[in-house]
Design an enzyme around this catalytic site. Sequence first.
Site, PDB file in Angstrom:
ATOM      1  CD  GLU A  42      -9.110   1.106  -2.605  1.00  0.00           C
ATOM      2  OE1 GLU A  42      -9.499   0.076  -3.190  1.00  0.00           O
ATOM      3  OE2 GLU A  42      -7.992   1.192  -2.061  1.00  0.00           O
ATOM      4  CG  HIS A 101      -2.045  -0.912   1.143  1.00  0.00           C
ATOM      5  ND1 HIS A 101      -3.207  -0.601   0.483  1.00  0.00           N
ATOM      6  CD2 HIS A 101      -2.191  -2.185   1.587  1.00  0.00           C
ATOM      7  CE1 HIS A 101      -4.032  -1.636   0.555  1.00  0.00           C
ATOM      8  NE2 HIS A 101      -3.446  -2.621   1.214  1.00  0.00           N
TER       9      HIS A 101
END
Lengths: 166, 166
Positions: A76, A59
């Site tokens: 996101e 991430h």
Amino acid sequence: MEQRWKEEDFLSCSGSNKFAKEMTAVAPFADIDHALRSARNIWFNKVDVNGWLEAFAAHPEIGTTSKPMSQWSKEEQTTAMATANDSTMKELHDWNARYKEKFGFVFLICASGRGSLEILAELKRRYDNRPFVELGIAAEEEMKVIELRLGKFFHSKLRMSSETAK
Amino acid sequence: MEQRWKEEDFLSCSGSNKFAKEMTAVAPFADIDHALRSARNIWFNKVDVNGWLEAFAAHPEIGTTSKPMSQWSKEEQTTAMATANDSTMKELHDWNARYKEKFGFVFLICASGRGSLEILAELKRRYDNRPFVELGIAAEEEMKVIELRLGKFFHSKLRMSSETAK
């Protein structure tokens, strides 16, 4: 209805190789519920702590702009980026660094729909946790990200297979 | 009373470098309780999951005879080794391998005073745990090992300093 699932599909849901391999072994899925149940089972019962850390490492830092980022990470973080000013971004960056220094992995939150101030408040709150507790929370957040991404994938596979069938 | 603590002392209590550094920063200790309280606080609140894995990796496999082992590991496994026959040793070895395959780290138990069959039964029971749960149990077991070893160190330091004072 034929769904073609490849290991790379699951790797873009979660960066754990073990997760991707086990999901590939279970695929194809009867329906989205079957896919989500399988993902939960694999993520919490079969992927070990090294696999969790591997997934976390895939991430980008929340609020980062310097590193290349997947389209999904960008989507996101849309709300977070739209609501952030320079000083919030700076604070997010500083707290991310403190978090990583304490816990040894990047701060992970299912950012979808969350504003930058909400994320920052959550980061500060979670910073006080014990490392073991925080690992469990990060794993739950990763699971939410997997569910979101798996849902998107599932629907695109369904669409593709129904178009092929026409 | 002067106690001379070195980072290596703490590293032989637990293989985590962070643990050893933080303990060295707190030393010397008012008494054994102070030392144990500090160790618990550091192990559970300051050492992250990478540090836990680093500490676990410093342990020999329970029942192993092939690898070089510290005197303390040998002492802690005295009961286990004295009560093991060849078939128990073989089974321990096989289950250790299965455990490591599932969880990604060596099976850890405070072996002091435990027989080999008891350890084997515990290993089989814990094998069914979720990886996250098992990580927490392994960390508690490591803490027991740290307490044992710290106690031994503390008393030897006390003895040395009282002999110096004579």
